[in-house]
Design a protein around this motif. Structure first.
Motif, PDB file in Angstrom:
ATOM      1  N   LEU A  71     -61.002  20.751 -48.377  1.00  0.00           N
ATOM      2  CA  LEU A  71     -60.230  21.877 -48.908  1.00  0.00           C
ATOM      3  C   LEU A  71     -60.289  21.925 -50.428  1.00  0.00           C
ATOM      4  CD1 LEU A  71     -57.043  22.006 -46.651  1.00  0.00           C
ATOM      5  CD2 LEU A  71     -58.606  23.901 -47.107  1.00  0.00           C
ATOM      6  N   VAL A  78     -62.156  27.823 -40.403  1.00  0.00           N
ATOM      7  CA  VAL A  78     -60.707  27.995 -40.599  1.00  0.00           C
ATOM      8  C   VAL A  78     -60.287  27.492 -41.979  1.00  0.00           C
ATOM      9  CG1 VAL A  78     -58.430  27.230 -39.809  1.00  0.00           C
ATOM     10  CG2 VAL A  78     -60.155  27.935 -38.140  1.00  0.00           C
ATOM     11  N   LEU A  79     -60.803  26.330 -42.379  1.00  0.00           N
ATOM     12  CA  LEU A  79     -60.461  25.786 -43.692  1.00  0.00           C
ATOM     13  C   LEU A  79     -60.977  26.695 -44.807  1.00  0.00           C
ATOM     14  CD1 LEU A  79     -61.209  21.990 -43.074  1.00  0.00           C
ATOM     15  CD2 LEU A  79     -58.962  23.057 -43.273  1.00  0.00           C
ATOM     16  N   SER A 136     -65.124  36.811 -41.584  1.00  0.00           N
ATOM     17  CA  SER A 136     -65.218  35.544 -42.304  1.00  0.00           C
ATOM     18  C   SER A 136     -66.525  35.476 -43.088  1.00  0.00           C
ATOM     19  CB  SER A 136     -65.150  34.361 -41.336  1.00  0.00           C
ATOM     20  OG  SER A 136     -63.900  34.292 -40.701  1.00  0.00           O
ATOM     21  N   ASP A 154     -61.641  29.930 -44.625  1.00  0.00           N
ATOM     22  CA  ASP A 154     -60.844  31.168 -44.607  1.00  0.00           C
ATOM     23  C   ASP A 154     -59.495  30.974 -45.293  1.00  0.00           C
ATOM     24  OD1 ASP A 154     -62.800  32.590 -43.297  1.00  0.00           O
ATOM     25  OD2 ASP A 154     -61.810  32.569 -41.333  1.00  0.00           O
ATOM     26  N   SER A 155     -58.925  29.793 -45.129  1.00  0.00           N
ATOM     27  CA  SER A 155     -57.571  29.559 -45.653  1.00  0.00           C
ATOM     28  C   SER A 155     -57.518  29.609 -47.170  1.00  0.00           C
ATOM     29  CB  SER A 155     -57.033  28.211 -45.152  1.00  0.00           C
ATOM     30  OG  SER A 155     -57.667  27.120 -45.809  1.00  0.00           O
TER      31      SER A 155
END
Length: 471
Positions: free
Chosen positions: A171, A230-231, A261, A233-234
């Motif tokens: 992240l 998912v990471l 995405s 996109d976050s």
């Protein structure tokens, strides 16, 4: 530098194919059209042939160290780029792993210098981001590298204890990539799932080479791809998934792209043209086919082809990491250093010379993709994603004269003996292909002329890459 006129061919770009002559001067394309009154120092007859942009392989591992720097791949930057050129690839982007006694930044600069002295085609470098326990201040190095043309960083979600970063570190890297306009890359396998399955196989005595594929299941790849998306996109980051081998993982990318995405996927020729069934019964010689993620079942291939045709997958690279089966005296331990024990087999397969021919044969000749899509997968989209467009990846006025004259009727059998790669085997040995590059130009230099090679070590240039073109 002199001038060249490529006359009588059909120019193929990602968006269209047109009948046009190509005039090259001082390393650049200076004119396109029907140049009946053009003159040049050299005239190449391309009648009945195609003129394509040079291939761009964004995933190679030349003289690449593995397993704690105890061994390395067989091809160096000289032999590997000669092989690339013969196959029609005029740009490679390789990887930099942090050396044990150096920072990532210092390792990058040293590897850049090594490659610059050997490469015969242009090259770039991706930075591999080590876990924080290997370099506490690695984010500072990434900031510096962004200014040195390293506009792509690779994160491993596999290999716990050596290369794998945890989700928190990933992240942080994704956030930094957004700040600096860098494209993050992920090796997407769930390292803990693979490690557990490997342990269970060892405990049950199933250590033969073919069990490598069992250890690296479809689920471990699909889960990691989903998590990476998912990471990313976050934090609003793009992400590029390297060497997608599983149709299930490709489906995750396709679904995410349909939701908007910013994710792109790469697959490799070995996953499209070779299958588990080809090596399942080979015993220790199955080591020749071991790479991660693995070469999977033949029934998996159609899902990858569908992903290429729908746009779920965007590029085809090689992940070229060739080793020898026999042990040359001048190389550290190669494929058969631990026969019968798959966890110690060096991961990687050769292919940098064969990429375009194999995908043309299995994709264009079969009607799965057309020649414009072929150019997009092999040159244009890689150039856009990795900051090389519009200088590379297309045939256009002002672009680098990285050009192929492609003979669609050329009948050729791929063989180990005829390869220019250092490895002593070839996954495609005996494969008949119809279509190959007969002339290869690198920045206007006639590098390959119907098999004859003219290129000195160090003629390739290091590419300081710009920000990715994501759309």
């Amino acid at each position: 530098m002199g001038s060249t006129l490529i006359k009588g061919g059909t120019v193929v770009n990602a968006d269209a194919a047109i009948r046009a002559d190509v005039l090259v001067r001082d390393g650049l394309v200076v004119a396109l059209g029907l140049g009946d009154d053009w003159s040049a120092d050299e005239v190449v007859d391309a009648t009945g042939k195609l003129v394509l942009p040079g291939g761009i392989d964004v995933h190679t591992h030349l003289e690449y160290p593995i397993d704690g720097f105890t061994t390395r791949t067989a091809d160096d930057f000289h032999s590997g780029t000669i092989a690339a050129a013969h196959g029609g690839t005029t740009t490679v982007i390789d990887f930099v792993k942090k050396e044990p006694d150096k920072s990532l930044f210092d390792s990058y600069m040293r590897r850049r210098d090594v490659a610059a002295g050997k490469a015969v085609v242009d090259f770039g470098l991706h930075a591999i981001v080590p876990p924080r326990d290997q370099q506490e201040n690695v984010l500072d190095d990434l900031r510096r590298l962004a200014g040195e043309g390293a506009s792509s960083w690779k994160f491993f979600m596999a290999y716990p204890g050596t290369q794998m970063v945890d989700d928190g570190q990933l992240l942080e890297g994704l956030e930094l990539a957004v700040e600096y306009g860098v494209l993050p890359m992920v090796h997407a396998e769930n390292g803990h799932m693979v490690a557990r399955e490997t342990r269970l196989l060892i405990e049950s005595g199933r250590t033969a080479e073919n069990y490598h594929a069992t250890a690296h299941g479809h689920e471990s790849e699909a889960e990691a791809v989903h998590r990476a998306i998912v990471l990313a996109d976050s934090v609003g980051s793009p992400v590029y998934v390297v060497h997608v081998s599983s149709a299930a993982a490709a489906a995750e990318i396709g679904q995410a792209r349909s939701r908007g995405s910013l994710v792109w996927g790469e697959t490799c020729p070995q996953y499209l043209a070779v299958a588990y069934e080809d090596y399942a019964e080979l015993g220790e010689k199955a080591a020749a086919y071991i790479c991660s993620p693995p070469i999977r079942e033949r029934g998996n291939q159609e899902g990858l082809w569908q992903a290429l045709t729908t746009g779920a997958l965007s590029t085809v690279a090689t992940d070229h990491a060739g080793f020898c089966l026999e042990q040359p005296n001048d190389l550290p331990p190669q494929k058969l250093r631990s026969p019968g024990y798959f966890p110690k087999v060096p991961n990687g397969v050769p292919g940098v010379e064969d990429r375009l021919m194999v995908v043309w044969e299995t994709g264009v000749k079969t009607g799965r993709i057309d020649m414009c899509r072929f150019v997009d997968l092999m040159a244009t989209r890689p150039a856009k994603l990795f900051g090389l467009f519009p200088h590379k990846g297309l045939v256009a006025v002002g672009a680098d004269a990285d050009l192929l004259v492609w003979d669609t009727a050329a009948d050729h059998v791929i063989t180990t003996a005829g390869s220019h790669m250092r490895t002593d085997y070839n996954l495609y040995d005996g494969m008949r292909v119809t279509g190959r590059p007969v002339h290869v130009f690198s920045r206007g230099h006639h590098l390959v002329n119907d098999g004859a090679f003219d290129g000195k070590p160090g003629r390739g240039s290091f590419l300081t890459r710009g920000k990715p073109h994501l759309f």
